[in-house]
Design a protein around this motif. Structure first.
Motif, PDB file in Angstrom:
ATOM      1  N   GLU A 194      -4.576   0.547   3.862  1.00  0.00           N
ATOM      2  CA  GLU A 194      -3.669   0.556   5.017  1.00  0.00           C
ATOM      3  C   GLU A 194      -2.209   0.585   4.568  1.00  0.00           C
ATOM      4  O   GLU A 194      -1.779  -0.191   3.719  1.00  0.00           O
ATOM      5  CB  GLU A 194      -3.926  -0.677   5.896  1.00  0.00           C
ATOM      6  N   GLY A 195      -1.465   1.530   5.122  1.00  0.00           N
ATOM      7  CA  GLY A 195      -0.043   1.648   4.828  1.00  0.00           C
ATOM      8  C   GLY A 195       0.280   2.425   3.570  1.00  0.00           C
ATOM      9  O   GLY A 195       1.451   2.711   3.304  1.00  0.00           O
ATOM     10  N   LYS A 196      -0.715   2.772   2.784  1.00  0.00           N
ATOM     11  CA  LYS A 196      -0.450   3.487   1.537  1.00  0.00           C
ATOM     12  C   LYS A 196      -0.080   4.949   1.837  1.00  0.00           C
ATOM     13  O   LYS A 196      -0.599   5.563   2.769  1.00  0.00           O
ATOM     14  CB  LYS A 196      -1.655   3.421   0.609  1.00  0.00           C
ATOM     15  N   PHE A 232      -9.894  10.799   7.246  1.00  0.00           N
ATOM     16  CA  PHE A 232     -10.383   9.424   7.135  1.00  0.00           C
ATOM     17  C   PHE A 232      -9.304   8.479   6.626  1.00  0.00           C
ATOM     18  O   PHE A 232      -9.251   7.321   7.050  1.00  0.00           O
ATOM     19  CB  PHE A 232     -11.649   9.375   6.277  1.00  0.00           C
ATOM     20  N   PHE A 233      -8.426   8.944   5.748  1.00  0.00           N
ATOM     21  CA  PHE A 233      -7.309   8.099   5.333  1.00  0.00           C
ATOM     22  C   PHE A 233      -6.429   7.748   6.529  1.00  0.00           C
ATOM     23  O   PHE A 233      -6.032   6.587   6.708  1.00  0.00           O
ATOM     24  CB  PHE A 233      -6.480   8.790   4.250  1.00  0.00           C
ATOM     25  N   ALA A 250      -3.814   4.654   6.535  1.00  0.00           N
ATOM     26  CA  ALA A 250      -2.930   5.197   5.499  1.00  0.00           C
ATOM     27  C   ALA A 250      -2.038   6.285   6.108  1.00  0.00           C
ATOM     28  O   ALA A 250      -2.316   6.789   7.200  1.00  0.00           O
ATOM     29  CB  ALA A 250      -3.745   5.765   4.343  1.00  0.00           C
ATOM     30  N   LYS A 251      -0.981   6.652   5.391  1.00  0.00           N
ATOM     31  CA  LYS A 251      -0.087   7.717   5.862  1.00  0.00           C
ATOM     32  C   LYS A 251      -0.189   8.913   4.919  1.00  0.00           C
ATOM     33  O   LYS A 251       0.107   8.795   3.731  1.00  0.00           O
ATOM     34  CB  LYS A 251       1.365   7.229   5.907  1.00  0.00           C
ATOM     35  N   ASP A 261       1.728   6.800  -3.289  1.00  0.00           N
ATOM     36  CA  ASP A 261       0.825   5.793  -3.867  1.00  0.00           C
ATOM     37  C   ASP A 261      -0.458   6.437  -4.382  1.00  0.00           C
ATOM     38  O   ASP A 261      -0.946   6.098  -5.452  1.00  0.00           O
ATOM     39  CB  ASP A 261       0.481   4.731  -2.817  1.00  0.00           C
ATOM     40  N   ILE A 262      -1.001   7.361  -3.583  1.00  0.00           N
ATOM     41  CA  ILE A 262      -2.294   7.979  -3.901  1.00  0.00           C
ATOM     42  C   ILE A 262      -2.151   9.495  -3.828  1.00  0.00           C
ATOM     43  O   ILE A 262      -1.658  10.030  -2.828  1.00  0.00           O
ATOM     44  CB  ILE A 262      -3.394   7.516  -2.915  1.00  0.00           C
TER      45      ILE A 262
END
Length: 471
Positions: free
Chosen positions: A222-224, A241-242, A247-248, A301-302
């Motif tokens: 969450e929030g990544k 799905f993210f 997630a953003k 982040d990812i």
């Protein structure tokens, strides 16, 4: 100038790096690495304009430690024997890691499907299938193809029809191929399976407290901030799905360019924009990147490379800012990039298990075809009726009523897609934890990829050992 290392050699290079941490003798390790059977096919195609063309195609059965072999068929101009051998090897290791009882296989036809009519593609697919049948390279207990780059449910239905017509009366014939339309024995949830599996795998890594502390990130997705390269089936569903879990997705890259919005992008709206304009560029509210590759180097982040091989390499690896890279595509990082990124402390979640959602759900489809029963058919109504009874009793005892949303959730009995999602989630969580345990078991294991190979080698080695082939 040094000679370029082939894809298959790269796979074996990673294998050799991991094999040092296993107990198996060199002879057995060589057997595990070897591609057991390689079929190279040439056949003529009569084009719609009356001209003749010779089509080049392959099918590789990498291992026979289990039956059947399993792996997709790709239609691409870049198909060659080395690539198909490498992908078949990765399928062997992938199936072992996620505990799917298949050996690795892969197929490819050297064409650009955009250059052929639907009728021509059907002729190519059916002739390829008939060649596989003649050589005993397809069957529910022998070798089970599936979709891959350039193929989909349509091509799988042509394969099924050809196989059934050449094997009349075979009761389990539907199990000869997976990724079929649901009406032809396919399973619900197969379309989004690979992207959903990528999400489950990355989420489990992000839920690992020790690892997140090590790279200085909070636990959870969450929030990544996530960047996705590739808006095909895998990239689209990974983004979906993210976003659904908080997630953003701040950037999406495609071959024509890339777009960025720090507040997040909606992949469905981006895809709609692309269909209308022919490009993801100039999406409302987003900024264009000058080059598609620039998105890979943006701060996030990812990072999820979900399209092509070797997009992160010796040239750009040092500029990658992501702390976690999830390999949704096959081979998106070169070994040289691995070395550079591992030195920076980047967590690389390897393709060989992260994109195993497709083969996992293909396994569920194969089981469905062999059992001849749709998932949920036997127990869905029973579960719903039982849940209604239990909820009614609790409401009578407490004198309180639940709201309609909660009631629908509690009373719901699992149907096919629920069970497929649940099975995939369990598979990816278990595989991630097993790899992490191995990674943490020895201080000299350098990265998650090596740990994944160790898990695979040990499982395949155990299968060979128990078969008594190497007493």
């Amino acid at each position: 100038m040094s000679e370029q290392i082939s894809f298959f050699e790269n796979v074996n290079k990673s294998f050799d790096k991991a094999s040092k941490f296993t107990k198996w003798p060199q002879g057995l390790l060589e057997q595990i690495k070897a591609a057991n059977s390689v079929l190279r096919i040439r056949f003529p195609l009569k084009r719609d304009d009356g001209s003749l063309e010779v089509i080049e195609a392959y099918r590789v059965q990498h291992s026979h430690h289990k039956s059947p072999c399993k792996g997709g068929i790709r239609f691409s101009e870049n198909v060659n024997q080395d690539e198909v051998m490498a992908l078949a090897a990765l399928m062997t290791y992938k199936c072992a890691i996620v505990n799917v009882p298949f050996a690795g296989g892969k197929g490819g036809i050297k064409i650009n499907p955009k250059n052929y009519s639907e009728f021509e593609l059907q002729k190519i697919t059916r002739r390829y299938t008939s060649e596989l049948i003649k050589k005993n390279f397809i069957g529910p207990g022998i070798d089970v193809p599936a979709p891959d780059y350039g193929t989909g449910a349509r091509e799988m239905s042509w394969i099924l029809d050809t196989y059934m017509s050449m094997n009349p009366g075979m009761i389990d014939a539907m199990g000869c191929v997976t990724g079929k339309p649901v009406s032809q024995g396919g399973v619900r949830g197969r379309t989004e399976a690979t992207g959903l599996g990528v999400f489950y795998g990355v989420r489990e890594v992000c839920n690992t407290h020790k690892l997140m502390d090590k790279i200085g990130m909070p636990v959870g997705v969450e929030g990544k901030r996530v960047i996705i390269q590739g808006l095909g089936n895998v990239g689209f569903h990974t983004a979906k799905f993210f976003r659904a879990y908080g997630a953003k997705v701040i950037a999406i890259a495609e071959y024509e360019g890339a777009i960025f919005n720090e507040n997040g992008l909606n992949e469905e709206e981006v895809l709609k924009h692309r269909k209308e304009t022919g490009s993801i560029l100039n999406f409302p509210g987003a900024t264009n990147f000058e080059k598609s590759g620039d998105a890979l180097e943006a701060d996030c982040d990812i990072l999820i490379p979900a399209a092509l091989e070797s997009v992160i390499n010796q040239e750009n690896a040092a500029r990658i800012k992501a702390k976690i890279i999830g390999e949704a595509a096959n081979g998106p990082l070169t070994p040289e990039a691995d070395v550079i990124l591992n030195a920076k402390g980047v967590v690389i979640i390897p393709d060989m298990y992260l994109n195993a959602g497709g083969v996992t759900v293909s396994y569920f489809e194969w089981l469905k075809n062999l059992s001849h029963v749709r998932y949920g058919r036997m127990e869905k109504r029973f579960t719903e009726n039982m849940n209604k009874q239990i909820l009614g009793q609790i409401e009578d005892l407490t004198g309180k009523k639940v709201n309609s949303t909660e009631r629908a959730f509690i009373e719901h009995g699992a149907d096919e897609v629920d069970l497929v999602y649940s099975g995939l989630e369990e598979t990816m969580i278990s595989a991630t934890r097993e790899i992490m345990d191995v990674w943490n078991s020895h201080p000299d294991i350098p990265d998650m990829r090596t740990a994944a190979y160790i898990v695979a080698i040990n499982k395949v080695g155990t299968s060979y050992d128990e078969l008594g082939i190497f007493p």
